[in-house]
Scaffold this motif. Structure first.
Motif, short mmCIF file in Angstrom:
data_model
loop_
_atom_site.label_atom_id
_atom_site.label_comp_id
_atom_site.label_asym_id
_atom_site.label_seq_id
_atom_site.Cartn_x
_atom_site.Cartn_y
_atom_site.Cartn_z
N ARG A 21 -11.98 0.61 2.26
CA ARG A 21 -11.87 0.39 0.82
C ARG A 21 -10.90 1.37 0.18
O ARG A 21 -10.14 1.01 -0.73
CB ARG A 21 -13.24 0.47 0.17
N ALA A 22 -10.92 2.63 0.63
CA ALA A 22 -9.96 3.61 0.10
C ALA A 22 -8.54 3.18 0.44
O ALA A 22 -7.62 3.30 -0.38
CB ALA A 22 -10.26 4.99 0.68
N ASN A 23 -8.33 2.66 1.64
CA ASN A 23 -7.00 2.19 2.04
C ASN A 23 -6.58 0.96 1.25
O ASN A 23 -5.41 0.80 0.92
CB ASN A 23 -6.97 1.89 3.54
N ALA A 24 -7.53 0.08 0.96
CA ALA A 24 -7.21 -1.10 0.14
C ALA A 24 -6.74 -0.68 -1.24
O ALA A 24 -5.77 -1.23 -1.79
CB ALA A 24 -8.43 -2.01 0.04
N ALA A 25 -7.41 0.31 -1.83
CA ALA A 25 -6.99 0.82 -3.14
C ALA A 25 -5.61 1.46 -3.05
O ALA A 25 -4.77 1.28 -3.93
CB ALA A 25 -8.02 1.82 -3.65
N ARG A 26 -5.37 2.21 -1.97
CA ARG A 26 -4.05 2.85 -1.79
C ARG A 26 -2.94 1.82 -1.74
O ARG A 26 -1.88 1.99 -2.38
CB ARG A 26 -4.06 3.68 -0.50
N ARG A 27 -3.14 0.75 -0.98
CA ARG A 27 -2.09 -0.25 -0.84
C ARG A 27 -1.72 -0.88 -2.18
O ARG A 27 -0.54 -1.09 -2.49
CB ARG A 27 -2.52 -1.33 0.16
N VAL A 28 -2.72 -1.17 -3.00
CA VAL A 28 -2.45 -1.78 -4.30
C VAL A 28 -1.73 -0.79 -5.21
O VAL A 28 -0.78 -1.16 -5.91
CB VAL A 28 -3.76 -2.27 -4.95
N MET A 29 -2.15 0.48 -5.20
CA MET A 29 -1.49 1.47 -6.06
C MET A 29 -0.06 1.71 -5.61
O MET A 29 0.84 1.90 -6.44
CB MET A 29 -2.30 2.77 -6.06
N GLU A 30 0.19 1.70 -4.30
CA GLU A 30 1.55 1.84 -3.82
C GLU A 30 2.41 0.65 -4.24
O GLU A 30 3.58 0.80 -4.61
CB GLU A 30 1.57 1.99 -2.30
#
Length: 285
Positions: free
Chosen positions: A222-231
Motif C-alpha cells: 500500500r505504501a508503494n501504491a501511494a508512492r507510484r501515484v504521487m510520482e
C-alpha cells in the motif's frame, strides 16, 4: 389517649422532590440522545474512547480534532501517553486569506536544511503545506481524513480510513478512485518542495487466513501504491528516501485494534533537502 401522628401531612412534599429529580434526569438523557444523533462519526469515536475504561488518560498532548489526546513516540506511533508531541491540526482548521491556487501560491514552500533555521523552516513548511492542502483537498471533501502535524524531525502528513472512506478495498493494495485523487493532490503539493520524503504504510490488527501474506506485505504494498501515484503527479523519485511497511505495529487507536483509523499512510517531509537537479524550487531559506 396519645395523639395520632399525621405522617401524610409531614411527608406530603417528598414526592415532588423525587419527581423533579426524575424529570431532570430524563431531560438530561434525551439531551444526550439528541447530541449523539447530531454528532459526527469522529466526535462519537472520541466520546467512545473517552469512556473506554481501558484507555489511558491522554491529557498531556493538548491536541485537538480527531487526533485529540494522542501523543507520538519517536517513530510517529500515537501510542505513548508520555512522549513529546506537537499539536495535530486538521488541514481545514487553519484560516487563510490566500486565494491563489496557481503555482505562484506554492512557490515559497521550500525549507532550508541548515541547523539554525531547521525549526523555523519546519514551522513554515507545516503552515504552508496546510494552506496548500486546503486548496487541494477541500474540493474532494476529504478534510477529515488528512492531518498535518510538525514534529522535531519532519512535517508528518497522515491519511487514514474512517467509516465513510477507505483508501483500499479489504486485503487489497490498489487505491480506490477517491483515494487516488487524494494522493494525486498530495503529489502535486509535494513536488513544489525540495525536502526528503519518506512513506510508510500501516494496517489495522486484522489477520489473514493465508499465512503466506500478512499485514507486513500489505502495508508495504500500500505504501508503494501511494508512492507510484504521487510520482505520477510530479513528486520526484530521487527525493523519496524510504518506502516501508510497518504492519500493525503502530496502531493509531491502540484500544481498538480493528478501528479503521489504524489503516493509514504516513508521508513525512524532512528538514534535509534532497540533492536533485529536477526540483521546481531548490533554493533554501
Amino acid at each position: 389517649m396519645a395523639k395520632k401522628v399525621d405522617d401524610d401531612g409531614a411527608n406530603s412534599g417528598i414526592w415532588k422532590m423525587v419527581y423533579a429529580d426524575f424529570t431532570t434526569a430524563m431531560m438530561a438523557f434525551f439531551l444526550i440522545l439528541w447530541l449523539a444523533n447530531t454528532a459526527s462519526d469522529a466526535e462519537r469515536d472520541l466520546l467512545a474512547d473517552y469512556f473506554n475504561p481501558i484507555s489511558i488518560s491522554r491529557d498531556k498532548s493538548g491536541s485537538e480534532g480527531v487526533l485529540s489526546g494522542k501523543t507520538n513516540d519517536s517513530n510517529g506511533s500515537q501510542t505513548n501517553d508520555s512522549a513529546d508531541s506537537q499539536q495535530a491540526v486538521p488541514v481545514a482548521a487553519a484560516a487563510t486569506t490566500q486565494t491563489d491556487t496557481g503555482p505562484s501560491a506554492l512557490e515559497d514552500l521550500s525549507v532550508g536544511s541548515g541547523e539554525s533555521g531547521a525549526d523555523d523552516g519546519l514551522a513554515a513548511l507545516e503552515q504552508k503545506l496546510r494552506v496548500a492542502f486546503e486548496q487541494r483537498v477541500d474540493p474532494l471533501g476529504l478534510n477529515d481524513v488528512v492531518y498535518v502535524e510538525r514534529r522535531d524531525d519532519a512535517v508528518y502528513i497522515q491519511i487514514h480510513d474512517d467509516r465513510a472512506f477507505s483508501m483500499f478495498d479489504v486485503g487489497q493494495a490498489t487505491l480506490t478512485p477517491q483515494a487516488q485523487q487524494l494522493f494525486v493532490a498530495l503529489g502535486e503539493v509535494l513536488r513544489t518542495v525540495p525536502n526528503v520524503v519518506r512513506i510508510a504504510g500501516h494496517t489495522d490488527a486484522s489477520g489473514f487466513r493465508n499465512s503466506a501474506r500478512g499485514n507486513w506485505e500489505l502495508s508495504s504494498e500500500r505504501a508503494n501504491a501511494a508512492r507510484r501515484v504521487m510520482e505520477s503527479a510530479g513528486l520526484q523519485a530521487d527525493r523519496i528516501e524510504a518506502v516501508e511497511g510497518r504492519g500493525s505495529r503502530e496502531l493509531f487507536v491502540p484500544a481498538r485494534p480493528e478501528d479503521p483509523r489504524n489503516r493509514r499512510i504516513t508521508v513525512s517531509v524532512h528538514a534535509n533537502v534532497a540533492a536533485s537537479g529536477d526540483l521546481l524550487f531548490s533554493r533554501s531559506q
